[in-house]
Design an enzyme around this catalytic site. Sequence first.
Site, mmCIF file in Angstrom:
data_model
loop_
_atom_site.group_PDB
_atom_site.id
_atom_site.type_symbol
_atom_site.label_atom_id
_atom_site.label_comp_id
_atom_site.label_asym_id
_atom_site.label_seq_id
_atom_site.Cartn_x
_atom_site.Cartn_y
_atom_site.Cartn_z
ATOM 1 N N ASP A 1 0.850 -1.185 0.000
ATOM 2 C CA ASP A 1 0.000 0.000 0.000
ATOM 3 C C ASP A 1 0.894 1.245 0.000
ATOM 4 O OD1 ASP A 1 -3.037 0.793 0.664
ATOM 5 O OD2 ASP A 1 -1.673 2.178 1.685
ATOM 6 N N GLU B 1 -4.598 2.505 -4.325
ATOM 7 C CA GLU B 1 -3.136 2.529 -4.247
ATOM 8 C C GLU B 1 -2.591 1.224 -3.668
ATOM 9 O OE1 GLU B 1 -5.294 4.264 -2.459
ATOM 10 O OE2 GLU B 1 -4.534 4.780 -0.470
#
Length: 299
Positions: free
Chosen positions: A170, A214
Site C-alpha cells: 500500500d 493505491e
Amino acid sequence: MEEYLILAVDDQDFNLIFLKKTLAEYQFLSARNGRQALELLRKYSPDLILLDIVMPEMDGYEVLRQLKYDERTRNIPVIFLTSLDSIEDEEKGFNLGAVDYITKPFKPTIIQARVKNTLRFIHQQKLLERMSHLDGLTEIPNRRFFEEKLAAEFGFAATNKRPLSLIMIDVDFFKKFNDQHGHSKGDEALVKVAQIIRSCLNEPHEFLARYGGEEFVVILPDTDAAAGSEIAEKIRYHVSISQLFNNPAGSHAALTVSVGGYSMIPANYEYCHSILEKADACLYQAKKHGRNCVKWDYS
Ligand SMILES: [Mg+2]
C-alpha cells in the site's frame, strides 16, 4: 495495423521461399526443422507459426506437442501446411490444437486469406483479453485477473503441499500526495510504483496485480516466508530510494510503501482468501508500525 511476425517451419527450401514470397507483407522467420524452430522460439515470439508435418527427425505433430507443453509458446497459433490430405491427418492436427490445416496444392491467395483471418482473430482475442484482465492505468493485471490467479495457485499449492506467499503493498500517505500534487501526478506515481515492483519480480512466475486504489498484490508460488519476505523488503527498499516523487516544495519526502506478507502451505479445505486476509492483517501492522516497513507472518 500492427506488424506481425510469422515463423515458417519446413524441411524443403522451395516451400520456405514460396511462403516468404506469398507472405511478403509480414515479417518472416524460417526454420528447416523442428529443433531449429524450437531454438528460434527461445528468442522470438511470432504471432503465427506455419508448420510442415512431414519432416525428418521431428515431425510437425511432435513440434506442436512440444509447443503446447511450454507455457511461453502454448498460445501461439499454428497452421499446418502439408501434403498429408487424409481426414485422419487433418483431425489429428486439429486435436493437437492447430487453428487451421491447409493441404497441397498451395494457392497463394488462399494462404494469404487464411493467414489474414487467423491473425485478425488473434488480434481481436488479445484486445478482449487485455480489456478484461488488465488495469487500464498501470497496464498490470487487474483485481479480476488476480482473483482467478489466486484461486488457481492456492489450489495448486494445496494439492501439491507447496508453500505459497502473498504480498500486499500500500502506498503511504497517497491521499495526501493526491491532494498536494493533483490526481494526474497521483496516477503517474502509481504507474511508477507498479514499474518498480515489477522490476523486483521474476515474471510471469511471480504475479503482480493492482488490487485497487493505491494497493498492489503479489502472488509468489512455491515461495516460503524467508524468500517471500526478502522480495517484500526488496520492493519496499526500491520504492523508498526511487526518489521519483520528491516533493517539489522542497521537503524531499520520497513516496514509500507499507508491505504485509503471509506464507502458508494451504490445506484443501481452506478458502483461498484466507491468505489474503492474513497478509492484509500484516499490512495493517506495517501501517501501525510507522509505515515504510515490512511485516510478515506464516503458518
Ligand atoms: Mg516436408
